[in-house]
Write an enzyme that holds these catalytic residues in place. Structure first.
Site, mmCIF file in Angstrom:
data_model
loop_
_atom_site.group_PDB
_atom_site.id
_atom_site.type_symbol
_atom_site.label_atom_id
_atom_site.label_comp_id
_atom_site.label_asym_id
_atom_site.label_seq_id
_atom_site.Cartn_x
_atom_site.Cartn_y
_atom_site.Cartn_z
ATOM 1 C CE LYS A 223 89.710 96.774 -13.882
ATOM 2 N NZ LYS A 223 90.892 97.591 -13.642
ATOM 3 N NE ARG A 257 88.367 103.938 -13.934
ATOM 4 C CZ ARG A 257 87.736 103.044 -14.691
ATOM 5 N NH1 ARG A 257 87.623 101.793 -14.307
ATOM 6 N NH2 ARG A 257 87.231 103.394 -15.865
HETATM 7 N N1 HH2 Z 1 90.375 100.043 -15.325
HETATM 8 C C1 HH2 Z 1 89.633 100.208 -16.443
HETATM 9 C C2 HH2 Z 1 89.640 101.429 -17.128
HETATM 10 N N2 HH2 Z 1 90.368 102.471 -16.683
HETATM 11 N N3 HH2 Z 1 91.856 103.395 -15.096
HETATM 12 C C3 HH2 Z 1 92.615 103.259 -14.002
HETATM 13 N N4 HH2 Z 1 93.357 104.292 -13.555
HETATM 14 N N5 HH2 Z 1 92.660 102.072 -13.306
HETATM 15 C C4 HH2 Z 1 91.950 100.980 -13.698
HETATM 16 O O1 HH2 Z 1 92.064 99.930 -13.028
HETATM 17 C C5 HH2 Z 1 91.133 101.085 -14.864
HETATM 18 C C6 HH2 Z 1 91.119 102.333 -15.555
HETATM 19 C C7 HH2 Z 1 88.785 99.082 -16.942
HETATM 20 O O2 HH2 Z 1 87.510 99.135 -16.443
HETATM 21 P P1 HH2 Z 1 86.190 99.715 -17.170
HETATM 22 O O3 HH2 Z 1 86.311 101.179 -17.410
HETATM 23 O O4 HH2 Z 1 85.024 99.315 -16.367
HETATM 24 O O5 HH2 Z 1 86.095 98.906 -18.527
HETATM 25 P P2 HH2 Z 1 86.437 99.256 -20.031
HETATM 26 O O6 HH2 Z 1 87.912 99.528 -20.101
HETATM 27 O O7 HH2 Z 1 86.016 98.025 -20.791
HETATM 28 O O8 HH2 Z 1 85.654 100.481 -20.421
#
Ligand code: HH2
Length: 287
Positions: A223, A257
């Site tokens: 992040k 995660r």
């Molecule tokens: N962060 C992201 C997505 N889902 N869910 C939870 N519970 N907690 C988090 O911190 C969280 C989440 C963002 O990360 P990522 O899936 O890598 O990116 P994107 O939203 O661009 O798909």
């Protein structure tokens, strides 16, 4: 002591060990892995690789929630997710679905998913009954605003107190609508409507969230705040990510995660061993 998280037929004792949740984004536009796993065969292979590398569950998402992202219609999410769920469940993989839409959650649970990871903490009016009916696990995450707007000058008087209070209220609301307490995990939502300073304070004072008595999930992988501190672009944030995940587990996070499963597994197992050694010493008291 036990800290149980029930997710349909799965029962995790989170006091025994922290869980690693591997991320599988079947999106064209996720901030770090967009477009990489759009082909269902490749997505399934990646989920299997992460499981072999030590993931306890796989979080599949079809909608990016990066800052500025727009909502993805339920039918588009389902077109991306649908082909994956039954084959992954058949592999014995515990499946979490990263969606805020009950229209996506319902067929995903019917196809064998175990957890709904809802970054809006059951804002869709149909979501709580859908989760309750299936006996699914659920992650309630804190977000200020929506992904489209959340990074426009977020402000708090007391970020930890406000996030804690908000999660406590959403937890009560979920229980009132029929979701068992033992199925709920809580997430401070690192990066969701927070500045770098807010993210750091939430992590440093994670015990305030842990003290709510439910398993705490943290998502820090790759992040922006890691980039802000290390100066590294998104594809070079592994070291920062595992350092942060380790600190979070040391401070009581129970689910991490991550995109980077093997490194995170090793790091959080070590953080957990150190945490336990400290707890033993606290039990014994000073010599
Ligand atoms: N962060 C992201 C997505 N889902 N869910 C939870 N519970 N907690 C988090 O911190 C969280 C989440 C963002 O990360 P990522 O899936 O890598 O990116 P994107 O939203 O661009 O798909």
């Amino acid at each position: 002591m036990q800290l149980i998280w029930r997710c349909r037929d799965r029962k995790f004792d989170l006091e025994a060990r922290p869980l690693v949740m591997g991320i599988l984004n079947v999106t064209p536009d996720s901030f770090s892995d967009g477009g990489r796993h759009l082909d269902p065969h490749e997505a399934i292979a990646h989920a299997k690789r992460m499981t072999a590398a030590g993931a306890d569950l796989i979080d599949v998402g079809a909608e990016s929630t990066r800052p500025g992202a727009r909502p993805v219609p339920a039918e588009v999410q389902w077109r991306r997710l649908g082909p994956l769920i039954a084959p992954l469940a058949a592999e014995g993989i515990t499946l979490s679905i990263d969606t805020a839409s009950a229209e996506v959650a319902a067929p995903a649970l019917a196809a064998g998913a175990h957890v709904i990871n809802d970054v809006t903490a059951l804002s869709d009016p149909g979501m709580s009954s859908c989760v309750a009916r299936a006996g699914a696990g659920v992650v309630l995450m804190h977000m200020r605003g929506t992904p489209a707007t959340m990074q426009h000058d977020p402000r708090y008087e007391d970020v930890v107190g406000e996030v804690r209070g908000w999660l406590a209220e959403r937890f009560d609301r979920a229980r009132d609508s029929g979701v068992d307490a033992e199925r709920i995990a809580l997430d401070p939502g690192i990066g969701f409507g927070k500045t770098v300073a807010h993210n750091l304070e939430l992590l440093a004072r994670l015990e305030a969230i842990v003290s709510l008595g439910r398993p705490v999930l943290v998502g820090v992988s790759r992040k922006g705040f890691i980039g802000a501190i290390t100066g590294r672009p998104v594809d070079q944030r592994l070291n920062g990510g595992i350092a942060t995940a380790s600190v979070a587990v040391f401070l009581g996070a129970r689910i991490v995660r991550t995109h980077d499963v093997r490194a995170t597994r090793e790091a959080v197992d070590l953080a957990e061993a150190i945490r336990r050694a400290g707890a033993r010493e606290a039990t014994l008291g000073p010599a």
